[in-house]
Scaffold this active site. Structure first.
Site, PDB file in Angstrom:
ATOM      1  N   HIS A 130      -6.960   4.821  -6.092  1.00 29.63           N
ATOM      2  CA  HIS A 130      -5.851   4.504  -6.999  1.00 29.63           C
ATOM      3  C   HIS A 130      -5.790   5.493  -8.162  1.00 29.63           C
ATOM      4  O   HIS A 130      -6.817   5.824  -8.771  1.00 29.63           O
ATOM      5  CB  HIS A 130      -5.998   3.097  -7.559  1.00 29.63           C
ATOM      6  CG  HIS A 130      -4.988   2.775  -8.615  1.00 29.63           C
ATOM      7  ND1 HIS A 130      -3.642   2.620  -8.335  1.00 29.63           N
ATOM      8  CD2 HIS A 130      -5.109   2.609  -9.961  1.00 29.63           C
ATOM      9  CE1 HIS A 130      -2.989   2.358  -9.454  1.00 29.63           C
ATOM     10  NE2 HIS A 130      -3.852   2.353 -10.455  1.00 29.63           N
TER      11      HIS A 130
ATOM     12  N   ASP B 259      -7.328   0.644  -2.831  1.00 27.99           N
ATOM     13  CA  ASP B 259      -6.263   0.746  -3.822  1.00 27.99           C
ATOM     14  C   ASP B 259      -6.311  -0.525  -4.671  1.00 27.99           C
ATOM     15  O   ASP B 259      -7.144  -1.412  -4.422  1.00 27.99           O
ATOM     16  CB  ASP B 259      -4.917   0.926  -3.125  1.00 27.99           C
ATOM     17  CG  ASP B 259      -3.896   1.680  -3.974  1.00 27.99           C
ATOM     18  OD1 ASP B 259      -4.128   1.828  -5.190  1.00 27.99           O
ATOM     19  OD2 ASP B 259      -2.863   2.107  -3.425  1.00 27.99           O
TER      20      ASP B 259
ATOM     21  N   HIS C  41       5.485   1.071  -4.027  1.00 31.53           N
ATOM     22  CA  HIS C  41       5.769   2.479  -4.301  1.00 31.53           C
ATOM     23  C   HIS C  41       5.148   3.312  -3.188  1.00 31.53           C
ATOM     24  O   HIS C  41       4.404   2.797  -2.349  1.00 31.53           O
ATOM     25  CB  HIS C  41       5.211   2.917  -5.661  1.00 31.53           C
ATOM     26  CG  HIS C  41       3.712   2.931  -5.720  1.00 31.53           C
ATOM     27  ND1 HIS C  41       2.959   1.789  -5.913  1.00 31.53           N
ATOM     28  CD2 HIS C  41       2.824   3.946  -5.597  1.00 31.53           C
ATOM     29  CE1 HIS C  41       1.682   2.097  -5.921  1.00 31.53           C
ATOM     30  NE2 HIS C  41       1.568   3.400  -5.721  1.00 31.53           N
TER      31      HIS C  41
ATOM     32  N   GLU D  87       2.225   4.569   1.873  1.00 28.67           N
ATOM     33  CA  GLU D  87       0.897   5.169   1.805  1.00 28.67           C
ATOM     34  C   GLU D  87       0.034   4.779   3.006  1.00 28.67           C
ATOM     35  O   GLU D  87      -0.747   5.590   3.520  1.00 28.67           O
ATOM     36  CB  GLU D  87       0.212   4.767   0.505  1.00 28.67           C
ATOM     37  CG  GLU D  87       0.853   5.410  -0.714  1.00 28.67           C
ATOM     38  CD  GLU D  87       0.355   4.842  -2.027  1.00 28.67           C
ATOM     39  OE1 GLU D  87      -0.741   4.232  -2.052  1.00 28.67           O
ATOM     40  OE2 GLU D  87       1.058   4.999  -3.041  1.00 28.67           O
TER      41      GLU D  87
END
Length: 278
Positions: free
Chosen positions: A60, A8, A115, A134
């Site tokens: 990502h 990411d 997030h 995540e």
């Protein structure tokens, strides 16, 4: 030994702002190269530790951030979407260990660019009452394929949130969060060196060539109840058009899933749906 690196961008050293993580901005062009440099360092560390095959999953946004020519040539690169296993696509290939590179803390967390899956859509995601970001969601999906998370890198908040989920993993702190859009970072050179060392250590431990406990896969009880707090009631209005979702509050909904893969595929479908409200 096969290693999967899920890369990411928000946890990469030197990345702090939305302009750095969204295509179309000059800052993004620089950040995607920082991301590729950290991924290449991780690949080198995996081979240093005894890996025989290394896959890099571009994890990502649109899943096509890192210029392939900037990655270590020994890596096999997974890019593009949609794909059913999302950020850990490739885990179905018989992976022995997963590295979560450049990850970030969950939605509503205090980490840099925090997030969960989609910052526009989701304010909170819980599995059987346990709030996960995540790393937890995709770490559990890797665990369903018998692949443990052996290493993670990102800011200090990401590490603090996930250490209990992956107690035997090697964590590398690339920066310290001082706010959602601010922090104190290692230089890219130092971050890459630390990542290479951390991945090497993690792969050696998983191979059983170093002393210490080997990581075990994260597994969550199934079937499972997924609860989601949306960013606005309008998103809950939209998502609950799906007949199997139950509205539980103005900005909240729930659904049942047979397993973590089903849950993540549903969350990613809702994420895609949310684009119509932008």
């Amino acid at each position: 030994m096969k290693i999967l690196i899920s890369a990411d961008i928000e946890g990469v050293a030197g990345v702090y702002h939305h302009e750095q993580v969204r295509p179309g901005n000059p800052e993004y062009e620089r950040a995607r190269r920082l991301m590729a440099a950290e991924a290449s360092a991780a690949v080198a560390g995996a081979f240093d530790g005894g890996a025989t095959e290394v896959y890099v999953n571009d994890s990502h946004g649109g899943f096509r951030n890192m210029p392939p020519d900037l990655l270590d040539e020994r890596a096999q690169v997974i890019q593009g979407k949609p794909r059913y296993l999302g950020m850990v696509a490739g885990v179905e290939l018989g992976i022995d260990g997963v590295c979560l590179l450049g990850y970030h803390s969950r939605a509503q967390g205090r980490g840099i660019l925090a997030h969960t899956i989609n910052s526009f859509a989701f304010a909170r995601v819980c599995v059987n009452g346990q709030e996960l970001g995540e790393a937890g969601l995709y770490g559990a999906l890797a665990g369903a394929y018998d692949a443990p998370v052996i290493m993670g890198s990102g800011d200090d908040v990401f590490i603090d949130e996930n250490r209990s989920l992956f107690p035997h993993a090697v964590f590398v702190q690339t920066k310290r969060a001082t706010g959602q859009l601010s922090g104190i970072s290692l230089s890219p050179t130092r971050s890459c060196a630390a990542i290479r060392d951390g991945v090497q250590q993690a792969v050696k431990a998983q191979a059983g060539t170093m002393a210490g406990s080997r990581p075990t896969p994260l597994r969550l009880d199934a079937p499972m109840r997924i609860t989601v707090q949306t960013q606005t009631p309008a998103q809950a209005d939209l998502f609950c058009q799906w007949p199997t979702l139950t509205r539980t509050d103005g900005d909240a909904l729930a659904f049942d899933a047979a397993d973590i893969e089903t849950a993540i595929r549903m969350l990613n479908s809702l994420s895609a749906m949310s684009s119509m409200l932008r």
